[in-house]
Write a protein that holds these residues in place. Structure first.
Motif, PDB file in Angstrom:
ATOM      1  N   GLU A   2       3.269   3.749 -19.614  1.00  0.00           N
ATOM      2  CA  GLU A   2       3.318   5.169 -19.970  1.00  0.00           C
ATOM      3  C   GLU A   2       2.324   5.995 -19.157  1.00  0.00           C
ATOM      4  OE1 GLU A   2       2.355   7.871 -23.906  1.00  0.00           O
ATOM      5  OE2 GLU A   2       2.765   5.736 -24.137  1.00  0.00           O
ATOM      6  N   VAL A   3       2.790   7.159 -18.705  1.00  0.00           N
ATOM      7  CA  VAL A   3       1.936   8.135 -18.034  1.00  0.00           C
ATOM      8  C   VAL A   3       2.040   9.453 -18.791  1.00  0.00           C
ATOM      9  CG1 VAL A   3       2.035   7.082 -15.732  1.00  0.00           C
ATOM     10  CG2 VAL A   3       3.794   8.717 -16.408  1.00  0.00           C
ATOM     11  N   ARG A   4       1.056  10.293 -18.630  1.00  0.00           N
ATOM     12  CA  ARG A   4       1.054  11.591 -19.319  1.00  0.00           C
ATOM     13  C   ARG A   4       1.703  12.652 -18.445  1.00  0.00           C
ATOM     14  NH1 ARG A   4      -5.116  10.926 -20.742  1.00  0.00           N
ATOM     15  NH2 ARG A   4      -5.059  11.040 -18.510  1.00  0.00           N
ATOM     16  N   LEU A   5       2.381  13.580 -19.097  1.00  0.00           N
ATOM     17  CA  LEU A   5       2.975  14.712 -18.387  1.00  0.00           C
ATOM     18  C   LEU A   5       1.874  15.511 -17.686  1.00  0.00           C
ATOM     19  CD1 LEU A   5       5.578  15.906 -21.021  1.00  0.00           C
ATOM     20  CD2 LEU A   5       6.040  14.793 -18.826  1.00  0.00           C
ATOM     21  N   PRO A   6       2.147  16.021 -16.528  1.00  0.00           N
ATOM     22  CA  PRO A   6       3.438  16.189 -15.881  1.00  0.00           C
ATOM     23  C   PRO A   6       3.913  14.969 -15.093  1.00  0.00           C
ATOM     24  CG  PRO A   6       1.786  17.235 -14.528  1.00  0.00           C
ATOM     25  CD  PRO A   6       1.077  16.708 -15.750  1.00  0.00           C
ATOM     26  N   MET A   7       3.161  13.862 -15.139  1.00  0.00           N
ATOM     27  CA  MET A   7       3.617  12.635 -14.495  1.00  0.00           C
ATOM     28  C   MET A   7       4.750  12.039 -15.328  1.00  0.00           C
ATOM     29  SD  MET A   7       1.585  12.286 -11.830  1.00  0.00           S
ATOM     30  CE  MET A   7       1.844  14.042 -11.678  1.00  0.00           C
ATOM     31  N   THR A   8       5.633  11.302 -14.684  1.00  0.00           N
ATOM     32  CA  THR A   8       6.722  10.635 -15.388  1.00  0.00           C
ATOM     33  C   THR A   8       6.812   9.199 -14.898  1.00  0.00           C
ATOM     34  OG1 THR A   8       8.350  11.332 -13.724  1.00  0.00           O
ATOM     35  CG2 THR A   8       8.068  12.754 -15.661  1.00  0.00           C
ATOM     36  N   GLU A   9       7.510   8.368 -15.681  1.00  0.00           N
ATOM     37  CA  GLU A   9       7.727   6.986 -15.254  1.00  0.00           C
ATOM     38  C   GLU A   9       8.608   6.977 -14.019  1.00  0.00           C
ATOM     39  OE1 GLU A   9       8.779   4.159 -18.269  1.00  0.00           O
ATOM     40  OE2 GLU A   9       7.360   5.002 -19.685  1.00  0.00           O
ATOM     41  N   MET A  10       8.523   5.902 -13.271  1.00  0.00           N
ATOM     42  CA  MET A  10       9.207   5.792 -11.981  1.00  0.00           C
ATOM     43  C   MET A  10      10.728   5.855 -12.120  1.00  0.00           C
ATOM     44  SD  MET A  10       6.950   2.756 -10.269  1.00  0.00           S
ATOM     45  CE  MET A  10       7.657   2.972  -8.638  1.00  0.00           C
TER      46      MET A  10
ATOM     47  N   MET B 297       0.840  -1.204   0.000  1.00  0.00           N
ATOM     48  CA  MET B 297       0.000   0.000   0.000  1.00  0.00           C
ATOM     49  C   MET B 297       0.870   1.248   0.000  1.00  0.00           C
ATOM     50  SD  MET B 297      -2.825  -0.951   2.855  1.00  0.00           S
ATOM     51  CE  MET B 297      -3.991  -2.289   2.698  1.00  0.00           C
ATOM     52  N   GLY B 298       1.870   1.281   0.850  1.00  0.00           N
ATOM     53  CA  GLY B 298       2.771   2.423   0.912  1.00  0.00           C
ATOM     54  C   GLY B 298       3.569   2.590  -0.361  1.00  0.00           C
ATOM     55  N   THR B 299       3.981   1.477  -0.931  1.00  0.00           N
ATOM     56  CA  THR B 299       4.787   1.514  -2.156  1.00  0.00           C
ATOM     57  C   THR B 299       3.996   2.065  -3.337  1.00  0.00           C
ATOM     58  OG1 THR B 299       6.119  -0.311  -1.350  1.00  0.00           O
ATOM     59  CG2 THR B 299       6.192   0.093  -3.705  1.00  0.00           C
ATOM     60  N   MET B 300       2.684   1.913  -3.311  1.00  0.00           N
ATOM     61  CA  MET B 300       1.866   2.480  -4.377  1.00  0.00           C
ATOM     62  C   MET B 300       1.966   4.009  -4.416  1.00  0.00           C
ATOM     63  SD  MET B 300       0.212   0.220  -6.290  1.00  0.00           S
ATOM     64  CE  MET B 300       1.811  -0.531  -6.402  1.00  0.00           C
ATOM     65  N   PHE B 301       2.556   4.587  -3.338  1.00  0.00           N
ATOM     66  CA  PHE B 301       2.721   6.040  -3.269  1.00  0.00           C
ATOM     67  C   PHE B 301       4.178   6.446  -3.097  1.00  0.00           C
ATOM     68  CE2 PHE B 301      -1.640   5.165  -2.256  1.00  0.00           C
ATOM     69  CZ  PHE B 301      -2.300   6.100  -3.032  1.00  0.00           C
ATOM     70  N   CYS B 302       5.109   5.539  -3.435  1.00  0.00           N
ATOM     71  CA  CYS B 302       6.532   5.873  -3.325  1.00  0.00           C
ATOM     72  C   CYS B 302       6.968   6.793  -4.456  1.00  0.00           C
ATOM     73  CB  CYS B 302       7.386   4.610  -3.294  1.00  0.00           C
ATOM     74  SG  CYS B 302       7.492   3.739  -4.875  1.00  0.00           S
ATOM     75  N   TYR B 303       6.116   6.965  -5.426  1.00  0.00           N
ATOM     76  CA  TYR B 303       6.350   7.837  -6.568  1.00  0.00           C
ATOM     77  C   TYR B 303       4.966   8.367  -6.959  1.00  0.00           C
ATOM     78  CZ  TYR B 303       8.881   9.421 -10.717  1.00  0.00           C
ATOM     79  OH  TYR B 303       9.496  10.202 -11.669  1.00  0.00           O
ATOM     80  N   PRO B 304       4.861   9.548  -7.541  1.00  0.00           N
ATOM     81  CA  PRO B 304       3.530  10.094  -7.824  1.00  0.00           C
ATOM     82  C   PRO B 304       2.619   9.129  -8.586  1.00  0.00           C
ATOM     83  CG  PRO B 304       5.175  11.796  -8.130  1.00  0.00           C
ATOM     84  CD  PRO B 304       5.924  10.499  -7.881  1.00  0.00           C
ATOM     85  N   ASN B 305       1.427   8.989  -8.057  1.00  0.00           N
ATOM     86  CA  ASN B 305       0.376   8.151  -8.609  1.00  0.00           C
ATOM     87  C   ASN B 305      -0.088   8.769  -9.932  1.00  0.00           C
ATOM     88  OD1 ASN B 305      -1.635   6.133  -8.518  1.00  0.00           O
ATOM     89  ND2 ASN B 305      -3.077   7.560  -7.633  1.00  0.00           N
TER      90      ASN B 305
ATOM     91  N   ALA C   3       1.867   6.339 -11.547  1.00  0.00           N
ATOM     92  CA  ALA C   3       3.022   5.628 -12.102  1.00  0.00           C
ATOM     93  C   ALA C   3       3.266   4.263 -11.449  1.00  0.00           C
ATOM     94  CB  ALA C   3       4.278   6.492 -12.029  1.00  0.00           C
ATOM     95  N   PRO C   4       3.233   4.120 -10.106  1.00  0.00           N
ATOM     96  CA  PRO C   4       3.484   2.801  -9.526  1.00  0.00           C
ATOM     97  C   PRO C   4       2.420   1.762  -9.917  1.00  0.00           C
ATOM     98  CG  PRO C   4       3.894   4.489  -7.897  1.00  0.00           C
ATOM     99  CD  PRO C   4       3.226   5.156  -9.060  1.00  0.00           C
ATOM    100  N   ALA C   5       1.170   2.170  -9.938  1.00  0.00           N
ATOM    101  CA  ALA C   5       0.114   1.219 -10.320  1.00  0.00           C
ATOM    102  C   ALA C   5       0.280   0.785 -11.772  1.00  0.00           C
ATOM    103  CB  ALA C   5      -1.262   1.841 -10.096  1.00  0.00           C
TER     104      ALA C   5
ATOM    105  N   ASN D 139      12.690  -0.198  -7.925  1.00  0.00           N
ATOM    106  CA  ASN D 139      13.235  -1.324  -7.156  1.00  0.00           C
ATOM    107  C   ASN D 139      12.382  -1.616  -5.928  1.00  0.00           C
ATOM    108  OD1 ASN D 139      15.316  -1.762  -8.967  1.00  0.00           O
ATOM    109  ND2 ASN D 139      16.744  -0.443  -7.864  1.00  0.00           N
ATOM    110  N   LYS D 140      11.904  -0.579  -5.272  1.00  0.00           N
ATOM    111  CA  LYS D 140      11.023  -0.765  -4.109  1.00  0.00           C
ATOM    112  C   LYS D 140       9.728  -1.447  -4.532  1.00  0.00           C
ATOM    113  CE  LYS D 140       9.033   1.693  -0.242  1.00  0.00           C
ATOM    114  NZ  LYS D 140       8.931   2.918   0.510  1.00  0.00           N
ATOM    115  N   LEU D 141       9.161  -1.002  -5.639  1.00  0.00           N
ATOM    116  CA  LEU D 141       7.928  -1.602  -6.144  1.00  0.00           C
ATOM    117  C   LEU D 141       8.138  -3.074  -6.469  1.00  0.00           C
ATOM    118  CD1 LEU D 141       4.984  -1.304  -7.148  1.00  0.00           C
ATOM    119  CD2 LEU D 141       5.932  -0.680  -9.385  1.00  0.00           C
ATOM    120  N   ILE D 142       9.210  -3.394  -7.166  1.00  0.00           N
ATOM    121  CA  ILE D 142       9.500  -4.789  -7.518  1.00  0.00           C
ATOM    122  C   ILE D 142       9.640  -5.633  -6.264  1.00  0.00           C
ATOM    123  CG2 ILE D 142      11.265  -6.304  -8.530  1.00  0.00           C
ATOM    124  CD1 ILE D 142      11.678  -4.057 -10.666  1.00  0.00           C
ATOM    125  N   THR D 143      10.357  -5.125  -5.277  1.00  0.00           N
ATOM    126  CA  THR D 143      10.556  -5.855  -4.018  1.00  0.00           C
ATOM    127  C   THR D 143       9.226  -6.166  -3.344  1.00  0.00           C
ATOM    128  OG1 THR D 143      12.738  -4.885  -3.682  1.00  0.00           O
ATOM    129  CG2 THR D 143      11.617  -5.739  -1.722  1.00  0.00           C
TER     130      THR D 143
END
Length: 193
Positions: A167-175, A141-149, A151-153, A181-185
């Protein structure tokens, strides 16, 4: 219709009330309020939510304040049939246990089965199972917010082979690499990849 608290202008509580009331007068569909002060900078007070809950088409709230005290006040002040949904995965179980009806979840994008089981257990009063699932999913749950949403989902769904591109649209960017690495873990920890 899910309608978010206006951002940027920082309206007063009276301004919030009038804003949502005006929408209900212009649109003839049920409305779920969305209070997310971490994104809008303005927090809708429980008393304002209770005033809005008296309007016929306002049927509930996605409460993402992250504060069980505020969520308790919303539940206490609003009519019994008013639907209070957690807007934060980490408060979803406690919200249900204090009278909420569920969650609008980010984690459910990558692990809908487990989030559904968590909500079902909490709604049925199975505290042992709900607690077990809450802590099983808590780091994810926390990792879903380790980078702006979102992108992690999106990256999580890509890693699972559910979508072709994260792919995400600007101003969002890929992780970035550390967040990825945190998400993968955490996804490996719960058996998603």
């Amino acid at each position: 219709m899910l309608s978010v608290v206006p951002y940027y202008n920082k309206p007063s509580q009276e301004g919030l009330y009038r804003h949502f009331k005006t929408i209900t007068e212009a649109v003839d569909i049920p409305m779920v309020l969305y209070n997310v002060p971490g994104r809008t900078v303005t927090n809708m007070a429980p008393a304002t939510t209770a005033r809005l809950a008296e309007l016929p088409s306002v049927i509930g709230i996605k409460e993402a304040c992250g504060c069980l005290n505020q969520i308790s006040e919303v539940i206490r002040l609003c009519p019994k049939d008013f639907i209070v949904l957690s807007g934060d995965d980490f408060t979803s179980m406690p919200t249900v246990l204090i009278g909420g009806k569920g969650v609008i979840s980010v984690t459910s994008n990558v692990y809908p089965k487990a989030m559904s089981e968590l909500m079902e257990a909490a709604l049925n009063g199975d505290l042992v199972k709900a607690n077990e699932l809450h802590y099983k999913l808590f780091a994810l749950m926390g990792t879903m917010f380790c980078y702006p949403n979102p992108a992690p989902a999106k990256k999580g769904l890509h890693l699972m082979g559910k979508i072709a591109t994260p792919e995400v649209r600007l101003p969002m960017t890929e992780m970035d690499e550390a967040s990825l690495n945190k998400l993968i873990t955490e996804m490996k920890e719960v058996g998603l990849i």
